[in-house]
Design a protein around this motif. Sequence first.
Motif, PDB file in Angstrom:
ATOM      1  N   VAL A  17       0.837  -1.199   0.000  1.00 52.15           N
ATOM      2  CA  VAL A  17       0.000   0.000   0.000  1.00 52.15           C
ATOM      3  C   VAL A  17       0.874   1.252   0.000  1.00 52.15           C
ATOM      4  O   VAL A  17       0.600   2.212  -0.721  1.00 52.15           O
ATOM      5  CB  VAL A  17      -0.974  -0.014   1.198  1.00 52.15           C
ATOM      6  N   LYS A  18       1.949   1.237   0.776  1.00 50.28           N
ATOM      7  CA  LYS A  18       2.866   2.388   0.819  1.00 50.28           C
ATOM      8  C   LYS A  18       3.503   2.620  -0.555  1.00 50.28           C
ATOM      9  O   LYS A  18       3.588   3.744  -1.024  1.00 50.28           O
ATOM     10  CB  LYS A  18       3.934   2.147   1.891  1.00 50.28           C
ATOM     11  N   GLU A  23       3.732   5.849  -5.651  1.00 43.14           N
ATOM     12  CA  GLU A  23       3.586   5.910  -7.111  1.00 43.14           C
ATOM     13  C   GLU A  23       2.420   6.819  -7.515  1.00 43.14           C
ATOM     14  O   GLU A  23       2.521   7.597  -8.467  1.00 43.14           O
ATOM     15  CB  GLU A  23       3.379   4.509  -7.684  1.00 43.14           C
ATOM     16  N   LEU A  24       1.314   6.722  -6.800  1.00 42.40           N
ATOM     17  CA  LEU A  24       0.154   7.562  -7.111  1.00 42.40           C
ATOM     18  C   LEU A  24       0.455   9.035  -6.832  1.00 42.40           C
ATOM     19  O   LEU A  24       0.123   9.906  -7.637  1.00 42.40           O
ATOM     20  CB  LEU A  24      -1.066   7.109  -6.312  1.00 42.40           C
ATOM     21  N   ASN A  25       1.097   9.312  -5.705  1.00 47.45           N
ATOM     22  CA  ASN A  25       1.451  10.692  -5.372  1.00 47.45           C
ATOM     23  C   ASN A  25       2.378  11.304  -6.415  1.00 47.45           C
ATOM     24  O   ASN A  25       2.284  12.500  -6.705  1.00 47.45           O
ATOM     25  CB  ASN A  25       2.099  10.763  -3.982  1.00 47.45           C
ATOM     26  N   GLU A  60     -13.034   9.050  -8.084  1.00 47.11           N
ATOM     27  CA  GLU A  60     -13.502   8.376  -9.310  1.00 47.11           C
ATOM     28  C   GLU A  60     -12.922   8.988 -10.580  1.00 47.11           C
ATOM     29  O   GLU A  60     -12.738   8.288 -11.574  1.00 47.11           O
ATOM     30  CB  GLU A  60     -15.019   8.359  -9.363  1.00 47.11           C
ATOM     31  N   ASP A  61     -12.578  10.272 -10.564  1.00 50.47           N
ATOM     32  CA  ASP A  61     -11.984  10.919 -11.731  1.00 50.47           C
ATOM     33  C   ASP A  61     -10.568  10.409 -12.017  1.00 50.47           C
ATOM     34  O   ASP A  61     -10.059  10.587 -13.123  1.00 50.47           O
ATOM     35  CB  ASP A  61     -11.927  12.432 -11.546  1.00 50.47           C
ATOM     36  N   GLU A  62      -9.938   9.802 -11.022  1.00 43.41           N
ATOM     37  CA  GLU A  62      -8.557   9.329 -11.159  1.00 43.41           C
ATOM     38  C   GLU A  62      -8.466   7.810 -11.241  1.00 43.41           C
ATOM     39  O   GLU A  62      -7.378   7.247 -11.241  1.00 43.41           O
ATOM     40  CB  GLU A  62      -7.731   9.831  -9.970  1.00 43.41           C
ATOM     41  N   ILE A  69      -1.426   2.203 -12.456  1.00 45.62           N
ATOM     42  CA  ILE A  69      -0.295   2.193 -11.521  1.00 45.62           C
ATOM     43  C   ILE A  69      -0.362   0.963 -10.624  1.00 45.62           C
ATOM     44  O   ILE A  69       0.653   0.290 -10.385  1.00 45.62           O
ATOM     45  CB  ILE A  69      -0.275   3.483 -10.676  1.00 45.62           C
ATOM     46  N   ILE A  70      -1.530   0.665 -10.098  1.00 41.32           N
ATOM     47  CA  ILE A  70      -1.676  -0.495  -9.213  1.00 41.32           C
ATOM     48  C   ILE A  70      -1.332  -1.784  -9.951  1.00 41.32           C
ATOM     49  O   ILE A  70      -0.619  -2.639  -9.425  1.00 41.32           O
ATOM     50  CB  ILE A  70      -3.092  -0.536  -8.623  1.00 41.32           C
ATOM     51  N   ASN A  71      -1.787  -1.920 -11.186  1.00 44.64           N
ATOM     52  CA  ASN A  71      -1.454  -3.103 -11.985  1.00 44.64           C
ATOM     53  C   ASN A  71       0.043  -3.191 -12.213  1.00 44.64           C
ATOM     54  O   ASN A  71       0.614  -4.291 -12.143  1.00 44.64           O
ATOM     55  CB  ASN A  71      -2.210  -3.083 -13.309  1.00 44.64           C
ATOM     56  N   LYS A  72       0.680  -2.075 -12.487  1.00 45.12           N
ATOM     57  CA  LYS A  72       2.139  -2.052 -12.709  1.00 45.12           C
ATOM     58  C   LYS A  72       2.881  -2.497 -11.447  1.00 45.12           C
ATOM     59  O   LYS A  72       3.769  -3.350 -11.507  1.00 45.12           O
ATOM     60  CB  LYS A  72       2.586  -0.662 -13.130  1.00 45.12           C
ATOM     61  N   VAL A  73       2.523  -1.928 -10.320  1.00 48.17           N
ATOM     62  CA  VAL A  73       3.208  -2.242  -9.064  1.00 48.17           C
ATOM     63  C   VAL A  73       3.007  -3.708  -8.683  1.00 48.17           C
ATOM     64  O   VAL A  73       3.966  -4.403  -8.336  1.00 48.17           O
ATOM     65  CB  VAL A  73       2.727  -1.311  -7.926  1.00 48.17           C
TER      66      VAL A  73
END
Length: 79
Positions: A17-18, A23-25, A60-62, A69-73
């Motif tokens: 999660v961290k 990555e999202l930030n 929801e807009d993001e 990103i989650i799939n990549k990580v």
Amino acid sequence: MTDSNFIKVYTGNFAVVKRIAIELNALDINPIIKDQSESAILGGFGGTLAPDFQEVFVHEDELERATEIINKVTKELKS
């Protein structure tokens, strides 16, 4: 999370999660991290059965960019 503008996109342990949050930030996506065990402790209920259990929510807009990103990580962590 009752705000319908936010969608849960990942559930997992603290380390993953961290990494996802970092990555999202980096893409100016500000996730909301919900820690079930911390919420239980603060509410006076003690810990939970899964102390590393955390949830990641994004607006929801993001959603589309966050999902990429989650799939990549998660793919990187499996290999």
